[in-house]
Design an enzyme around this catalytic site. Structure first.
Site, PDB file in Angstrom:
ATOM      1  N   ARG A   3      54.769   7.238  50.021  1.00  0.00           N
ATOM      2  CA  ARG A   3      54.540   6.892  48.617  1.00  0.00           C
ATOM      3  C   ARG A   3      54.409   5.381  48.476  1.00  0.00           C
ATOM      4  O   ARG A   3      54.800   4.614  49.348  1.00  0.00           O
ATOM      5  CB  ARG A   3      55.667   7.463  47.746  1.00  0.00           C
ATOM      6  CG  ARG A   3      55.517   8.968  47.548  1.00  0.00           C
ATOM      7  CD  ARG A   3      56.629   9.562  46.724  1.00  0.00           C
ATOM      8  NE  ARG A   3      57.844   9.749  47.496  1.00  0.00           N
ATOM      9  CZ  ARG A   3      58.905  10.429  47.059  1.00  0.00           C
ATOM     10  NH1 ARG A   3      58.892  10.961  45.852  1.00  0.00           N
ATOM     11  NH2 ARG A   3      59.967  10.573  47.815  1.00  0.00           N
ATOM     12  N   VAL A   4      53.890   4.980  47.344  1.00  0.00           N
ATOM     13  CA  VAL A   4      53.381   3.618  47.239  1.00  0.00           C
ATOM     14  C   VAL A   4      54.466   2.548  47.379  1.00  0.00           C
ATOM     15  O   VAL A   4      54.250   1.520  48.036  1.00  0.00           O
ATOM     16  CB  VAL A   4      52.574   3.452  45.933  1.00  0.00           C
ATOM     17  CG1 VAL A   4      53.465   3.599  44.702  1.00  0.00           C
ATOM     18  CG2 VAL A   4      51.844   2.133  45.900  1.00  0.00           C
ATOM     19  N   VAL A   5      55.633   2.750  46.793  1.00  0.00           N
ATOM     20  CA  VAL A   5      56.664   1.711  46.859  1.00  0.00           C
ATOM     21  C   VAL A   5      57.128   1.498  48.295  1.00  0.00           C
ATOM     22  O   VAL A   5      57.168   0.359  48.788  1.00  0.00           O
ATOM     23  CB  VAL A   5      57.863   2.056  45.945  1.00  0.00           C
ATOM     24  CG1 VAL A   5      59.017   1.090  46.176  1.00  0.00           C
ATOM     25  CG2 VAL A   5      57.440   2.019  44.477  1.00  0.00           C
ATOM     26  N   ARG A  37      50.884   3.493  37.607  1.00  0.00           N
ATOM     27  CA  ARG A  37      52.053   4.345  37.751  1.00  0.00           C
ATOM     28  C   ARG A  37      53.195   3.701  36.968  1.00  0.00           C
ATOM     29  O   ARG A  37      53.138   2.529  36.609  1.00  0.00           O
ATOM     30  CB  ARG A  37      52.467   4.487  39.224  1.00  0.00           C
ATOM     31  CG  ARG A  37      51.446   5.184  40.121  1.00  0.00           C
ATOM     32  CD  ARG A  37      51.278   6.652  39.786  1.00  0.00           C
ATOM     33  NE  ARG A  37      50.401   7.304  40.741  1.00  0.00           N
ATOM     34  CZ  ARG A  37      49.068   7.362  40.614  1.00  0.00           C
ATOM     35  NH1 ARG A  37      48.475   6.794  39.574  1.00  0.00           N
ATOM     36  NH2 ARG A  37      48.342   7.996  41.513  1.00  0.00           N
ATOM     37  N   TYR A  73      51.354  21.307  46.102  1.00  0.00           N
ATOM     38  CA  TYR A  73      52.497  20.733  45.390  1.00  0.00           C
ATOM     39  C   TYR A  73      52.327  20.874  43.885  1.00  0.00           C
ATOM     40  O   TYR A  73      53.217  21.390  43.191  1.00  0.00           O
ATOM     41  CB  TYR A  73      52.657  19.267  45.769  1.00  0.00           C
ATOM     42  CG  TYR A  73      53.875  18.597  45.188  1.00  0.00           C
ATOM     43  CD1 TYR A  73      55.156  18.898  45.665  1.00  0.00           C
ATOM     44  CD2 TYR A  73      53.756  17.650  44.181  1.00  0.00           C
ATOM     45  CE1 TYR A  73      56.282  18.265  45.132  1.00  0.00           C
ATOM     46  CE2 TYR A  73      54.877  17.015  43.652  1.00  0.00           C
ATOM     47  CZ  TYR A  73      56.131  17.326  44.126  1.00  0.00           C
ATOM     48  OH  TYR A  73      57.239  16.714  43.603  1.00  0.00           O
ATOM     49  N   ASP A  74      51.179  20.434  43.363  1.00  0.00           N
ATOM     50  CA  ASP A  74      50.940  20.466  41.918  1.00  0.00           C
ATOM     51  C   ASP A  74      51.073  21.878  41.363  1.00  0.00           C
ATOM     52  O   ASP A  74      51.814  22.132  40.413  1.00  0.00           O
ATOM     53  CB  ASP A  74      49.545  19.929  41.593  1.00  0.00           C
ATOM     54  CG  ASP A  74      49.308  18.522  42.103  1.00  0.00           C
ATOM     55  OD1 ASP A  74      50.245  17.922  42.641  1.00  0.00           O
ATOM     56  OD2 ASP A  74      48.177  18.026  41.958  1.00  0.00           O
ATOM     57  N   ARG A 126      49.298   7.287  35.065  1.00  0.00           N
ATOM     58  CA  ARG A 126      50.531   8.064  35.040  1.00  0.00           C
ATOM     59  C   ARG A 126      51.576   7.267  34.281  1.00  0.00           C
ATOM     60  O   ARG A 126      52.019   6.220  34.731  1.00  0.00           O
ATOM     61  CB  ARG A 126      50.980   8.346  36.474  1.00  0.00           C
ATOM     62  CG  ARG A 126      52.088   9.359  36.629  1.00  0.00           C
ATOM     63  CD  ARG A 126      51.804  10.708  36.027  1.00  0.00           C
ATOM     64  NE  ARG A 126      50.688  11.433  36.552  1.00  0.00           N
ATOM     65  CZ  ARG A 126      50.643  12.043  37.731  1.00  0.00           C
ATOM     66  NH1 ARG A 126      51.660  11.966  38.546  1.00  0.00           N
ATOM     67  NH2 ARG A 126      49.588  12.739  38.079  1.00  0.00           N
ATOM     68  N   GLN A 172      44.496   1.689  39.212  1.00  0.00           N
ATOM     69  CA  GLN A 172      45.172   2.904  38.769  1.00  0.00           C
ATOM     70  C   GLN A 172      46.645   2.584  38.519  1.00  0.00           C
ATOM     71  O   GLN A 172      47.208   1.683  39.141  1.00  0.00           O
ATOM     72  CB  GLN A 172      45.007   4.044  39.780  1.00  0.00           C
ATOM     73  CG  GLN A 172      45.625   3.814  41.143  1.00  0.00           C
ATOM     74  CD  GLN A 172      44.678   3.147  42.113  1.00  0.00           C
ATOM     75  OE1 GLN A 172      43.880   2.299  41.746  1.00  0.00           O
ATOM     76  NE2 GLN A 172      44.763   3.542  43.385  1.00  0.00           N
ATOM     77  N   GLY A 200      52.197  24.543  42.979  1.00  0.00           N
ATOM     78  CA  GLY A 200      53.489  25.130  43.331  1.00  0.00           C
ATOM     79  C   GLY A 200      54.540  24.810  42.295  1.00  0.00           C
ATOM     80  O   GLY A 200      55.326  25.671  41.877  1.00  0.00           O
TER      81      GLY A 200
END
Length: 352
Positions: A188-190, A213, A147-148, A279, A211, A150
Site C-alpha cells: 500500500r502507498v504509505v 486518498r 476483494y471489492d 477516495r 489521484q 467479496g
C-alpha cells in the site's frame, strides 16, 4: 466498554487486529486472537502472549469454529492489493465463507458481531466525498473484484443475517489506515513510499500522481471501531471510518521525502486497472452517532510510522519463535449453518 467480556478477533495478528487485541485487553477483556498467519505476524502480538487473558488460535475463518464468546470482531482478510490478488479465489472465500462462519458463530453464542468492511465497496466513486448511502462503482470482473466484491457480499450477508435471524451486527467501511506494524512489503502507498524513501530508491507514482486518498492513523481508527461496537443497536449502519482530509499521491510522496530527508526521486508508471482516482469519506454519521473524528494529523502519524520502519530496517531480521503451546487453543469444526438452524439456535437482536 463493559469489562470481562470474552471477545474473538479474527485476523488478530494483522496490522489492525493486533492493535484491537491490545486495546481490548487494556479494557479488561479476555481476547481470543484468531489468525492463519497468511499476512499476520507473531511479532505483532508477541508482547501480548504472556497476558493470561490472551489466547492465540491458529485457524482459518473459512473453516467453522466453536467458541464461547460475547463479541466478535471480524477483520480476517488481506487488505493490500498485492496480497489479496496473489490468491483471488481464497480472498473471496475468506470474505464470504468467513462471514458465514462468523455469523453462524454469533448466532450460536448470541454474540454481537462487527464486520470490517472497506471503502473499496465504493469502487472508483462517482460521488465525492463518499457517503454510506452511495452504492458504488465497482468492476465485478476486474483484478480487484476478489476483494471489492467479496467485501460487498459480506455486507449483504451481515444485513441478511440481521434481518432474517436477528443477529446484532455492527459494520464499518474503513478508509486508508496506516501506522506502525504495517508490513514493509504491504504494497500500500504509505508503506511503499516510506520504504522507498528510507532505502533511497525511486518513489513510484502511478498515473499523474493527482489521484487522492484520505489517511487515518491506526490509533484513531481503533478508537472508532470500538466506539462503533459499543454503539446502541439503533446506530445506522454501515458507518464510514476514516480521515476526511484528502491528499494527492504526489503530496504524500513529497511529505514523506521531507520527513525522511531522502534524496529519492519520483518516478511515474501507468495507473493500475480499476485503481480509484478519488477516495474521501464523509464521516457525518460517525460524528453524529459516535462523537468520533480523527485527531492525529498526517505529518504526526507519518513521523511515528517512519520511526517504526527505521527501527525495522536497522534491526536484524527477526526469527519467528516457537509459539507457547498453552496459549494456543486447538479448534474443531462444528455443524454448518443448516444444522444450527435445525436445532433452533437463533439470537435476539434489535433493529438497526
Amino acid at each position: 466498554m463493559c469489562a470481562e467480556k470474552t471477545i474473538l478477533v479474527t485476523g488478530g495478528a494483522g496490522f489492525l487486529g493486533s492493535y484491537l487485541c491490545e486495546r481490548l485487553l487494556e479494557a479488561g477483556n479476555d481476547v481470543l486472537c484468531l489468525d492463519n498467519f497468511h499476512t499476520g505476524s507473531r511479532n505483532n502480538i508477541r508482547h501480548l502472549m504472556d497476558d493470561y487473558r490472551f489466547e492465540l488460535i491458529r485457524h482459518d475463518v473459512t473453516v467453522p469454529i466453536c467458541a464461547e464468546i460475547d463479541e466478535i470482531y471480524n477483520l480476517a482478510c488481506p487488505a493490500s492489493p498485492v496480497h489479496y490478488q496473489i490468491d483471488p479465489v481464497q480472498t473471496v472465500r475468506t470474505n464470504v465463507h468467513g462471514a458465514i462462519n462468523m455469523l453462524d458463530l454469533a448466532m450460536r453464542a448470541n454474540a454481537k458481531i462487527f464486520q470490517a468492511s472497506t471503502s473499496e465497496v465504493y469502487g472508483d466513486p462517482a460521488v465525492h466525498p463518499q457517503v454510506e448511502g452511495y452504492c458504488g462503482n465497482v468492476n465485478p470482473i476486474g483484478p480487484r473484484a476478489c476483494y471489492d466484491e467479496g467485501k460487498r457480499c459480506a455486507e449483504t450477508l451481515f444485513f441478511d443475517y440481521h434481518r432474517q435471524y436477528g443477529v446484532d451486527i455492527r459494520m464499518a467501511r474503513i478508509f486508508n489506515t496506516y501506522g506502525p506494524r504495517m508490513r514493509p512489503d504491504d504494497g500500500r502507498v504509505v508503506s511503499n513510499f516510506i520504504m522507498q524513501a528510507l532505502r533511497g530508491e525511486p518513489i513510484t507514482l502511478y498515473g499523474d500522481g493527482m489521484q487522492t486518498r484520505s489517511f487515518c492513523y491506526v490509533d484513531d481508527l481503533i478508537r472508532g471501531i470500538m466506539a462503533l461496537m459499543d454503539a446502541p443497536a439503533t446506530m445506522p449502519m454501515p458507518c464510514n471510518l476514516g480521515n476526511p482530509v484528502e491528499f494527492t499521491m504526489r503530496q504524500l510522496a513529497e511529505t514523506i521525502l521531507d520527513l525522511t530527508g531522502s534524496r529519492s526521486e519520483l518516478t511515474v508508471r501507468p495507473l493500475p486497472q480499476d485503481d480509484p482516482t478519488q477516495r474521501q469519506p464523509n464521516i457525518s454519521r460517525a460524528r453524529e452517532h459516535l462523537g468520533w473524528a480523527p485527531t492525529i494529523e498526517l505529518r504526526e502519524g507519518l513521523q511515528r510510522t517512519i520511526a517504526y520502519f527505521e527501527r525495522e530496517l536497522s534491526s536484524p531480521a527477526r526469527v519467528q519463535q516457537p509459539r507457547k503451546t498453552p496459549l494456543v487453543r486447538r479448534t474443531r469444526p462444528v455443524q454448518p449453518h443448516a444444522e444450527a438452524l435445525a436445532r433452533g439456535v437463533v439470537s435476539n437482536g434489535a433493529g438497526l
